[in-house]
Design an enzyme around this catalytic site. Structure first.
Site, PDB file in Angstrom:
ATOM      1  N   HIS A 127       0.844  -1.216   0.000  1.00  0.00           N
ATOM      2  CA  HIS A 127       0.000   0.000   0.000  1.00  0.00           C
ATOM      3  C   HIS A 127       0.870   1.254   0.000  1.00  0.00           C
ATOM      4  O   HIS A 127       1.284   1.733   1.056  1.00  0.00           O
ATOM      5  CB  HIS A 127      -0.927  -0.016   1.223  1.00  0.00           C
ATOM      6  N   ASN A 138      -4.951   6.426  -7.036  1.00  0.00           N
ATOM      7  CA  ASN A 138      -5.468   7.810  -7.001  1.00  0.00           C
ATOM      8  C   ASN A 138      -4.435   8.785  -7.570  1.00  0.00           C
ATOM      9  O   ASN A 138      -4.026   9.748  -6.933  1.00  0.00           O
ATOM     10  CB  ASN A 138      -5.900   8.218  -5.592  1.00  0.00           C
ATOM     11  N   ASP A 151      -8.901   3.516  -3.465  1.00  0.00           N
ATOM     12  CA  ASP A 151      -8.323   4.058  -2.230  1.00  0.00           C
ATOM     13  C   ASP A 151      -8.111   5.572  -2.286  1.00  0.00           C
ATOM     14  O   ASP A 151      -7.806   6.152  -3.320  1.00  0.00           O
ATOM     15  CB  ASP A 151      -6.994   3.388  -1.888  1.00  0.00           C
ATOM     16  N   HIS A 207     -10.863   1.131   1.051  1.00  0.00           N
ATOM     17  CA  HIS A 207     -10.632   2.181   2.043  1.00  0.00           C
ATOM     18  C   HIS A 207     -11.923   2.250   2.850  1.00  0.00           C
ATOM     19  O   HIS A 207     -12.926   2.758   2.370  1.00  0.00           O
ATOM     20  CB  HIS A 207     -10.337   3.492   1.292  1.00  0.00           C
ATOM     21  N   HIS A 259      -5.490  -0.458   5.517  1.00  0.00           N
ATOM     22  CA  HIS A 259      -5.117   0.295   6.738  1.00  0.00           C
ATOM     23  C   HIS A 259      -6.119   0.192   7.892  1.00  0.00           C
ATOM     24  O   HIS A 259      -6.733   1.190   8.274  1.00  0.00           O
ATOM     25  CB  HIS A 259      -4.803   1.744   6.395  1.00  0.00           C
ATOM     26  N   ASP A 306       1.210   2.813   3.695  1.00  0.00           N
ATOM     27  CA  ASP A 306       0.343   3.878   3.158  1.00  0.00           C
ATOM     28  C   ASP A 306       1.196   5.120   2.867  1.00  0.00           C
ATOM     29  O   ASP A 306       0.755   6.255   3.079  1.00  0.00           O
ATOM     30  CB  ASP A 306      -0.812   4.203   4.117  1.00  0.00           C
TER      31      ASP A 306
HETATM   32 ZN   LIG Z   1      -7.018   4.754   2.161  1.00  0.00          ZN
END
Ligand SMILES: [Zn+2]
Length: 434
Positions: free
Chosen positions: A63, A97, A154, A181, A234, A309
């Site tokens: 991630h 994204n 996400d 997400h 996450h 992340d």
């Molecule tokens: Zn996220």
């Protein structure tokens, strides 16, 4: 950096599948492991001294946000890979994204090709919906053929339950997970930190754990109904860990990952740092009780992967008021040092268990083959230890962005190098000699 032949000498070879640690030399010829034995002699081959260090199959962070295409002022695939190398990772999966988002095959192929210039395999996660708008599914099979390893919107949840159902029906035919997400936006219209006693005291609008838990509960039900694989991105609350544990016990196809900061810091960091935007992330930092539950989830296998992340933002974007700042921090360079400090040294996890959460854990979730340290396998390795104490400084940041709360923090355990696709990267303190 191209090094087709190399001898890794005297390291402790960690096998996360067998659960063993054995001292051995590892000889690589033409990028493939040819021998794993003690006292290998290989005249003329570069030697990496691994005495006192460990060697494991290459680590993966499933991630990260590498921002290219579209936001190259925050990070590029090249700088993101540099950060990954410094963190000991030979593979990452990057979130879609970007701008344009990873919703067409040409973007998938562009990202893979950019990563091929480095020793880090960059695996694109493609969008669930076109433009990440949450309305219409992407061409999932075309994206899979292009090399997408999973699907996610996400940054935003797959908010529409009907879309989630169809996404799981398609993705299960392709053998890919939907990574969600988890956030019910109606329960978090404008929060900036965890909703609790600290947010109340500070007067900052909060994001309740409930927003995450409601969405996880919904997705567990849709997974049960469709048989599709839902992966919880996450995870951050204790109740969320309980939901995943119960679903797994009922045989539902759900998996989960946790970010390094979510077992390291709590919402108290917002107050202690006087509203530093380097502790503003999504989901937000939670409470001590949540950290305890996450550690239990890591120990009992409810959570199978540790990720970062990694979310770079430029200084001018983060150097604003707390409530105006974007969410997210970088994490690749500090991941192992925090795992060592928070999980291994206190005895929450053994080194083998911790390495599993960075190797077989994420690759099993994504249905990818696990690299082995065995003769005949392509060499894909991380060299590290779990004991070196060091202080993380700005100079250790290879990312284009510096948004991290850990500058000046003590880290425990250090990655020293990686090898993958005939490319060797070593930290300066490690020498290679012919
Ligand atoms: Zn996220």
């Amino acid at each position: 950096m191209k090094t087709s032949n190399v001898l890794f000498k005297g390291g402790q070879v960690l096998d996360p599948v067998a659960g063993t640690i054995t001292v051995a030399d590892v000889l690589v010829q033409d990028g493939v492991i040819s021998r794993v034995e003690s006292d290998i002699e290989a005249p003329g081959v570069d030697i990496v001294d691994c005495n006192g260090k460990m060697i494991s199959p290459g680590w993966m962070d499933m991630h990260v946000h590498f921002r290219e295409p579209g936001q190259e002022h925050k990070e590029t695939i090249a700088t993101g890979c540099a950060a990954a190398m410094a963190g000991g990772f030979t593979a990452v999966a990057c979130m879609p994204n970007t701008d344009p988002p990873i919703h067409t095959r040409d973007v998938v192929e562009f990202i893979i090709e950019r990563g091929e210039k480095t020793p880090v395999d960059v695996h694109p996660i493609a969008c669930v919906s076109r433009e990440r708008e949450g309305k219409e599914l992407t061409e999932m099979s075309d994206l899979t053929e292009g090399g997408a390893v999973a699907f996610s919107d996400d940054g935003d949840p797959v908010y529409d339950a009907g879309l989630m159902r169809r996404a799981l029906e398609y993705s299960s035919m392709l053998g890919k997970p939907i990574i969600n997400h988890m956030e019910d936006l109606s329960l978090n219209p404008h929060g900036h930190m965890h909703e609790g006693v600290v947010s109340t005291r500070l007067g900052v609008p909060g994001i309740p754990g409930l927003a995450e838990e409601v969405m996880i509960a919904r997705d567990i039900l849709i997974s049960e109904f469709t048989g599709g694989h839902v992966h919880v991105a996450h995870i951050s609350t204790g109740r969320a860990v309980d939901l995943v544990r119960d679903a797994k016990a009922r045989g539902i196809n759900v998996t989960a990952e946790v970010c390094t900061h979510h077992f390291t810091l709590t919402d108290q960091a917002v107050e202690d740092s006087s509203y530093s935007t380097a502790v503003k992330m999504h989901p937000p930092l939670r409470t001590d009780a949540d950290i305890l539950a996450i550690k239990e989830g890591l120990r009992d296998g409810t959570i199978q992967a540790i990720c970062t992340d990694h979310a770079p933002h430029a200084s001018f974007e983060k150097e604003v008021e707390f409530i105006a700042a974007p969410f997210g921090i970088i994490g690749l360079e500090t991941a192992w040092g925090l795992i060592g400090r928070e999980l291994i040294r206190p005895g929450v996890l053994s080194v083998i268990d911790a390495v599993r959460l960075l190797t077989t854990g994420p690759r099993d979730i994504l249905g990818m083959p696990n690299p082995a340290i065995a003769s005949g396998s392509p060499a894909n390795l991380t060299i590290f230890d779990a004991t070196t104490e060091w202080t993380f400084t700005e100079a250790d940041i290879k990312s284009k962005s510096h948004n991290t709360p850990f500058i000046g923090s003590t880290m425990v355990g250090r990655p020293f190098g990686i090898y993958n696709r005939e490319m060797l990267w070593l930290r300066e303190s490690v020498t290679a000699a012919a």
